[in-house]
Structures are given as C-alpha cells and as structure tokens.
Design an enzyme around this catalytic site. Structure first.
Site, PDB file in Angstrom:
ATOM      1  N   PRO A 121       0.835  -1.213   0.000  1.00  0.00           N
ATOM      2  CA  PRO A 121       0.000   0.000   0.000  1.00  0.00           C
ATOM      3  C   PRO A 121       0.861   1.252   0.000  1.00  0.00           C
ATOM      4  O   PRO A 121       1.813   1.368   0.766  1.00  0.00           O
ATOM      5  CB  PRO A 121      -0.806  -0.132   1.297  1.00  0.00           C
ATOM      6  CG  PRO A 121      -0.861  -1.602   1.553  1.00  0.00           C
ATOM      7  CD  PRO A 121       0.460  -2.139   1.074  1.00  0.00           C
ATOM      8  N   GLU A 122       0.535   2.187  -0.888  1.00  0.00           N
ATOM      9  CA  GLU A 122       1.288   3.434  -0.994  1.00  0.00           C
ATOM     10  C   GLU A 122       0.469   4.569  -0.400  1.00  0.00           C
ATOM     11  O   GLU A 122      -0.582   4.354   0.198  1.00  0.00           O
ATOM     12  CB  GLU A 122       1.663   3.687  -2.459  1.00  0.00           C
ATOM     13  CG  GLU A 122       2.598   2.613  -3.009  1.00  0.00           C
ATOM     14  CD  GLU A 122       3.146   2.967  -4.379  1.00  0.00           C
ATOM     15  OE1 GLU A 122       3.053   4.137  -4.786  1.00  0.00           O
ATOM     16  OE2 GLU A 122       3.678   2.058  -5.050  1.00  0.00           O
TER      17      GLU A 122
END
Length: 271
Positions: A2-3
């Site tokens: 996840p960014e």
C-alpha cells in the site's frame, strides 16, 4: 505494498468510526507483527478518546487524548476491517469503541507494524525525523526538488523514491508522474531542466489526488477499510503495461529494473 493514496484512503475510512470515540477494548491476538507490539499499548489505548487521525508518508496516525499516538504501517498486506462479520485468523489487533464499532487490523504476511509514540515528539520520532515534505503539501515545490536534484548523477526515479527527498512516494505513482511530466525515469536528476521540474511537481500532486479520489490502487491484498477495492489501477497510464500501447502516443510501453523495482515508461513521451 500500500502506498500513500491507499494509506490516506484507509485513514479517512477509519476516521468515520474512530474520531471522537472512546476506545472501550483493545485485543491483541498475537505478540507481534514485523516487530513486537509496543509495551503498554493495551493500557494506553483502553479508555482513551481518539481526538483525530492523520497520515505521515505511508504511516497512519491515531491520536488520543492521553498524549499518545498509535502509528501503524500496513506493510505488504495489511488492511483494516470495519465491522467484520466474523473474526479472521489474521486479525492481529482489534479495537472496540464505546459506540460498539469493531475495527480489526488484518495482516496476513505480518510485514506491518504498530508503534506508540508521544504525540508531542511525534515528528522527531526516528522514523519521521529524516522524512522529506509531504507530496500533497505546500512544501513540495519546484525549488525543493531542484535543490534536491542539483548536481546529482543518480537517475531521477530512485531519487523520487528516497523518502528523505519526498515522503510517501512509491513505485506506481512515481512511474505515472514521470510519464505525465515527460521525463525519462533513468535521466540523471541533475540534468533535468527547471521547466521539466515545473511540470513534474503538479503531476505528482495530481496523480496522488486522483488515486485517493478513486480509493487507491488494488494490488493483491489491498482493500479499503469498508472492504471495497481501490479502482485507480484502471487509470494507470504506464504502470504494469509493458508491451501495451502507451495511452498517450501508442508506442509500446517499456520496462526496466531500477534498484530492484520495475519501472514502466514510454520512450517516445519521456525524454
């Protein structure tokens, strides 16, 4: 992994259930994730009221009225489940609020982390102290990037992934922003013109904002706290599109490896 947009989406989803709420119960179903849960976490959070939520780089922040902030990182596969119908073996931390809401931090691979930090010293905490400016904030400017790139022979893409230069940027969004700005990912950062950096800064902000609006990009395990998938992947113009036509010019997208990560780019659009 996840960014920034995925973490921002997660924090906004959690805020609907946690902000202003008292944490009535905290359950740890194991002793650790990537590292042990903080000593005193259960005692500190139980009975505390959540005053606000936030994000720094790729970390989520849950602030309480006890002057402590719970800092979480989702690692490779972490996500929060809100009001889960049934418990899951990967629900490692569970929060229950006085209003009856249940929120479970689920992490199958256990590469995530949870820390408890004094709120007053949060931004001097070692993990945060050296971070660069937030890409969606006012401190990410042409002047900042120009100074960071000056005299650097290193390729621009790895530098943009350096959290000391810009906090929270990840592989997907750097590929997308460089395409939009028309900059080759392997170009020496110090050779990039001021005009090109002027294009790059707003494109970084735009691609992140658009992804947040779409709920993030779903890769493998990521989902929003309500269980919905992120849909920005449908809008990728270059990432993951090797050999497919560039959506700008039709030239086949190329892939190279930089620092052990895949970089996708268009040889015609990016100079």
């Amino acid at each position: 992994m996840p960014e920034l947009p995925e973490v921002e989406t997660t924090v906004r989803g959690l805020a609907r259930y946690l902000e202003g709420e008292r944490i009535a119960r905290v359950t740890l179903n194991r002793a650790d994730l990537r590292r042990p849960f903080p000593e005193g976490l259960v005692q500190s959070l139980t009975g505390a009221t959540v005053t606000s939520l936030g994000r720094r780089a790729k970390y989520g922040l849950i602030h309480t009225d006890r002057d402590h902030t719970m800092v979480f990182h989702l690692g490779m596969s972490g996500r929060w489940r809100i009001e889960p119908e049934t418990p899951d073996k990967h629900d490692h931390l569970v929060l229950e609020t006085g209003a009856g809401h249940v929120l479970a931090l689920n992490d199958a691979r256990r590469f995530g982390s949870v820390d408890l930090v004094d709120t007053a010293g949060l931004y001097q905490w070692p993990a945060f102290a050296a971070l660069g400016p937030e890409p969606l904030g006012e401190d990410l400017t042409t002047q900042h990037l120009a100074a960071a790139f000056k005299g650097r022979a290193a390729p621009v893409k790895p530098l943009l992934l350096d959290q000391r230069i810009v906090a929270g940027l990840g592989n997907i969004y750097v590929c997308e922003a460089l395409l939009r700005a028309g900059i080759r990912p392997d170009k020496a950062a110090g050779s990039i013109s001021r005009k090109a950096i002027d294009r790059l800064v707003p494109e970084i902000k735009a691609v992140l904002s658009e992804s947040i609006e779409a709920g993030g990009s779903t890769i493998r395990d990521y989902a929003q706290p309500n269980g919905e998938l992120g849909y920005f992947a449908a809008n990728w113009r270059v990432y993951g599109r090797e050999a497919q036509p560039c959506l700008h010019c039709g030239t086949p997208v190329q892939r190279m490896v930089q620092g052990g990560r895949s970089t996708f780019w268009c040889a015609k659009c990016q100079k």
